[in-house]
Structure formats: structure tokens, C-alpha cells
Design a protein around this motif. Structure first.
Motif, PDB file in Angstrom:
ATOM      1  N   UNK A  31       0.831  -1.205   0.000  1.00 57.42           N
ATOM      2  CA  UNK A  31       0.000   0.000   0.000  1.00 57.42           C
ATOM      3  C   UNK A  31       0.864   1.253   0.000  1.00 57.42           C
ATOM      4  N   UNK A  32       1.918   1.245   0.789  1.00 57.49           N
ATOM      5  CA  UNK A  32       2.765   2.428   0.917  1.00 57.49           C
ATOM      6  C   UNK A  32       3.618   2.657  -0.328  1.00 57.49           C
ATOM      7  N   UNK A  33       4.051   1.581  -0.971  1.00 57.01           N
ATOM      8  CA  UNK A  33       4.939   1.707  -2.133  1.00 57.01           C
ATOM      9  C   UNK A  33       4.194   1.848  -3.456  1.00 57.01           C
ATOM     10  N   UNK A  34       3.069   1.137  -3.579  1.00 57.63           N
ATOM     11  CA  UNK A  34       2.373   1.101  -4.866  1.00 57.63           C
ATOM     12  C   UNK A  34       1.000   1.771  -4.847  1.00 57.63           C
ATOM     13  N   UNK A  35       0.447   1.991  -3.670  1.00 55.97           N
ATOM     14  CA  UNK A  35      -0.813   2.698  -3.569  1.00 55.97           C
ATOM     15  C   UNK A  35      -2.029   1.789  -3.542  1.00 55.97           C
ATOM     16  N   UNK A  36      -3.166   2.384  -3.156  1.00 54.17           N
ATOM     17  CA  UNK A  36      -4.404   1.622  -2.982  1.00 54.17           C
ATOM     18  C   UNK A  36      -4.962   1.113  -4.303  1.00 54.17           C
ATOM     19  N   UNK A  37      -4.778   1.852  -5.392  1.00 51.54           N
ATOM     20  CA  UNK A  37      -5.314   1.393  -6.678  1.00 51.54           C
ATOM     21  C   UNK A  37      -4.638   0.097  -7.116  1.00 51.54           C
ATOM     22  N   UNK A  38      -3.347  -0.022  -6.847  1.00 51.42           N
ATOM     23  CA  UNK A  38      -2.644  -1.253  -7.196  1.00 51.42           C
ATOM     24  C   UNK A  38      -3.132  -2.409  -6.328  1.00 51.42           C
ATOM     25  N   UNK A  39      -3.349  -2.122  -5.027  1.00 55.14           N
ATOM     26  CA  UNK A  39      -3.887  -3.156  -4.143  1.00 55.14           C
ATOM     27  C   UNK A  39      -5.271  -3.586  -4.606  1.00 55.14           C
ATOM     28  N   UNK A  40      -6.102  -2.622  -5.018  1.00 54.88           N
ATOM     29  CA  UNK A  40      -7.438  -2.954  -5.521  1.00 54.88           C
ATOM     30  C   UNK A  40      -7.353  -3.833  -6.760  1.00 54.88           C
ATOM     31  N   UNK A  41      -6.396  -3.555  -7.650  1.00 48.91           N
ATOM     32  CA  UNK A  41      -6.242  -4.361  -8.859  1.00 48.91           C
ATOM     33  C   UNK A  41      -5.893  -5.806  -8.519  1.00 48.91           C
ATOM     34  N   UNK A  42      -5.071  -6.001  -7.484  1.00 49.96           N
ATOM     35  CA  UNK A  42      -4.721  -7.365  -7.069  1.00 49.96           C
ATOM     36  C   UNK A  42      -5.943  -8.063  -6.474  1.00 49.96           C
ATOM     37  N   UNK A  43      -6.688  -7.357  -5.653  1.00 47.16           N
ATOM     38  CA  UNK A  43      -7.890  -7.944  -5.069  1.00 47.16           C
ATOM     39  C   UNK A  43      -8.897  -8.341  -6.157  1.00 47.16           C
ATOM     40  N   UNK A  44      -8.962  -7.556  -7.210  1.00 48.32           N
ATOM     41  CA  UNK A  44      -9.901  -7.825  -8.300  1.00 48.32           C
ATOM     42  C   UNK A  44      -9.312  -8.738  -9.372  1.00 48.32           C
ATOM     43  N   UNK A  45      -8.082  -9.222  -9.130  1.00 47.26           N
ATOM     44  CA  UNK A  45      -7.388 -10.142 -10.016  1.00 47.26           C
ATOM     45  C   UNK A  45      -7.042  -9.527 -11.373  1.00 47.26           C
ATOM     46  N   UNK A  87      -4.253  -7.887 -11.503  1.00 42.47           N
ATOM     47  CA  UNK A  87      -2.834  -8.217 -11.419  1.00 42.47           C
ATOM     48  C   UNK A  87      -2.711  -9.403 -10.484  1.00 42.47           C
ATOM     49  N   UNK A  88      -1.680 -10.180 -10.630  1.00 43.53           N
ATOM     50  CA  UNK A  88      -1.410 -11.292  -9.717  1.00 43.53           C
ATOM     51  C   UNK A  88      -0.107 -11.034  -8.998  1.00 43.53           C
ATOM     52  N   UNK A  89       0.167 -11.817  -7.968  1.00 41.53           N
ATOM     53  CA  UNK A  89       1.425 -11.666  -7.235  1.00 41.53           C
ATOM     54  C   UNK A  89       2.617 -11.893  -8.157  1.00 41.53           C
ATOM     55  N   UNK A  90       2.441 -12.682  -9.208  1.00 41.15           N
ATOM     56  CA  UNK A  90       3.548 -12.999 -10.103  1.00 41.15           C
ATOM     57  C   UNK A  90       4.025 -11.775 -10.894  1.00 41.15           C
ATOM     58  N   UNK A  91       3.239 -10.694 -10.942  1.00 45.22           N
ATOM     59  CA  UNK A  91       3.642  -9.504 -11.663  1.00 45.22           C
ATOM     60  C   UNK A  91       4.504  -8.590 -10.817  1.00 45.22           C
ATOM     61  N   UNK A  92       4.726  -8.934  -9.538  1.00 41.39           N
ATOM     62  CA  UNK A  92       5.516  -8.068  -8.657  1.00 41.39           C
ATOM     63  C   UNK A  92       6.959  -8.038  -9.130  1.00 41.39           C
TER      64      UNK A  92
END
Length: 314
Positions: free
Chosen positions: A293-307, A309-314
Motif C-alpha cells: 500500500x505504501x509503495x504502490x498505492x491503494x489502486x494497485x492493491x485494488x487491482x490485485x484484489x480484483x485479479x 494483477x497477480x502476485x507474479x507480476x511483482x
């Protein structure tokens, strides 16, 4: 981020419990300070995800308390139910991180001075009374600690129709626990820490039992579903993984309308659990319990929750 609203509105999540100022020491050096603690992490993350969040807390009238309130406020949380008291020192927790292994240790002793750091103070009767508007109008009530006043807050929220999400990391025997379990809709705990203590206790709720890096088990009576952990492509810090799972579950319940008087079922929660596991895996690539959240922001976290993006894209 949204500015906190002065207008009283419906609260998605009200919560209380372990909220501290984390001092993160990476490989021996102080790297940063940030809001932490399971309750703090869950509530501020949900606020950043644009949920209406009301922390109900007791903090000191000190610089550390100001820092914690400011982080909640910047995330968009409703901070009017955070009490600031002259006779209390805001809690501080030292996290010592080995970045090579991703392992971390926590201590209430300052690594630099070896002095005792101030500890968490639960809410009292006055804080419960002040927070009545939020407790009486929230969809979900979250707690990770238990005291007489926290139980009173839980009772108030439950009677008003809130779904109670109880995530204890430590518990004591007695009537408080028995009543808390009777009010709980979702009970989440670590098998290593509390498995023996909670074994055999009657809890008419969905239980989410975590097994560290292996995954977690979802139980409801005789129904048991195993959810294997999602592999993290990069591990810098595993701190906060369990908190991210809770964020995913609560966020999903709000999205899916699994709130109010309805009793959740295992099948209702699985999509949220997996979303939280994706977020936890991705968060391991960053230092701190909310590093993503601190490094990439809430929108990025939302994208992961909504699939998206996946963890493999980190």
C-alpha cells in the motif's frame, strides 16, 4: 486519498484493537515508522480502499499519537472516535527485519536504547459511549483484542445487526471469551498460537484457521475447506500477511453484501479469502506490514484484489 468527512454517514467497518506505531529496523538500521498492529493495518488498508472506516481507539496526546491519527485521516478514515489522553502514551513496537531471509521479530524494547516502549491501551467505557453512533450503524465490527469495554463495543455492534469479525492473537480464559465467541460471525486465528486454546470450544460461526506459509483452513461445523497459500515470487518481509488476508475477506464481504443479520457460509467467503491471499503474497515483496500500500498505492492493491494483477507480476 479522500479527506475525512465531518458528516456522519453509514460506517462500513468500525473496529478496535492492537494499533501501534511500528518502528521498522531493516538489518539493524531504522528504516521507517508507520502505523501498524493488526487492527491498525486492517482498518487503515480498508480506508485506503475507499471503505467508510471508523477506528475506535485510545491513544496518547503525544507526537506518536498524532502520527497515527494523521495516517488514518490521510487514508480517509473517520477519526472522531479516536480518544487522545494525557495520561496515556501511544504504543510503539519495534520490528527488526532481516531482509535476506524475510524473517522479522517484534519487541517492546527499543533496539537503540534498550528502554521499554509504551504498550497498547484498550478502549474504556468512555470511548465506547462516544463511539455509539459508529457501533450502532456499521456493517462489520472488527476486533483483535478483548477486554470488558471491547466486549461492550462488540455487543453493541452485534445487537445493531453488524457482522462481527474477531481475530485474536492472544486470549485469556473466562466469561469474556465465551460471550465474545457467542457474538462472533467470523473467527480467524493462528493454529500455532491458539489452536490448543480454542480446540473444543463451541463457536457458532465460520472459523478461519491459519497455518503460516502452508495456507489456511475454513471451518463451519463439519464442513472444512483447505485454501493453499499463494506463492510469493519475492520475499522481502512476510509481516502483515495475515492482515492482508483479513483485508481481502472484509472488502469482499462488503462488495458482495455479506453483512448485516445474515450468517456467512464457507462458500460465501472463499472468493474473498483467495483475494486476500493474493494481496498477502504480493505484499511480501515490500518491507513493512503494509509495504505494498505504501509503495504502490491503494489502486494497485485494488487491482490485485480484483485479479487484474497477480502476485507474479511483482
Amino acid at each position: 486519498m479522500r479527506a475525512p468527512s465531518a458528516r456522519v454517514c453509514h460506517i462500513d467497518v468500525a473496529g478496535t484493537g492492537f494499533t501501534v506505531l511500528d518502528r521498522i529496523y531493516a538489518d539493524g538500521d531504522l528504516a521507517e515508522e508507520a502505523l501498524g498492529g493488526s487492527c491498525g493495518n486492517v482498518l487503515v488498508s480498508l480506508a485506503m480502499l475507499r471503505r467508510q472506516v471508523a477506528p475506535v481507539l485510545t491513544l496518547g496526546a503525544d507526537d506518536e499519537g498524532e502520527r497515527l491519527v494523521d495516517e488514518f485521516s490521510q487514508a480517509g478514515a473517520h477519526v472522531q472516535y479516536i480518544a487522545r489522553r494525557e495520561d496515556v502514551r501511544s504504543p510503539v513496537l519495534a520490528q527488526e527485519l532481516d531482509t535476506a531471509s524475510g524473517n522479522h521479530d517484534f519487541s517492546f524494547v527499543c533496539p537503540d536504547t534498550r528502554e521499554e516502549l509504551p504498550r497498547y491501551e484498550p478502549i474504556g467505557e468512555a470511548e465506547v459511549a462516544t463511539a455509539f453512533p459508529a457501533l450502532n450503524d456499521c456493517s462489520v465490527f472488527y476486533a483483535d483484542r478483548l477486554s470488558a469495554s471491547i466486549l461492550a463495543a462488540m455487543r453493541t455492534a452485534s445487537r445493531a445487526g453488524a457482522l462481527v469479525y474477531f481475530e485474536p492473537s492472544e486470549i485469556e480464559e473466562g466469561d469474556l471469551l465465551e460471550e465474545a465467541l457467542s457474538l462472533t460471525s467470523i473467527l480467524k486465528y493462528s493454529e500455532d498460537r491458539l489452536g490448543e486454546r480454542l480446540a473444543g470450544r463451541r463457536a457458532d460461526c465460520v472459523q478461519i484457521v491459519t497455518y503460516g506459509a502452508a495456507g489456511l483452513e475454513v471451518r463451519d461445523g463439519a464442513e472444512v475447506v483447505w485454501c493453499k497459500a499463494i506463492s510469493a515470487p519475492r520475499v522481502l518481509d512476510t509481516c502483515g500477511s495475515g492482515d492482508m488476508v483479513s483485508v481481502g475477506i472484509i472488502d469482499w464481504m462488503l462488495t458482495a453484501g455479506i453483512v448485516g443479520d445474515s450468517r456467512p457460509k464457507v462458500a460465501d467467503l472463499l472468493q474473498g479469502i483467495v483475494a486476500g491471499q493474493r494481496l498477502a503474497a504480493a505484499n511480501c515483496a515490500y518491507a513493512g506490514a503494509r509495504g505494498l500500500f505504501r509503495s504502490r498505492g491503494a489502486d494497485f492493491a485494488r487491482a490485485i484484489l480484483c485479479e487484474r494483477y497477480s502476485a507474479a507480476t511483482m
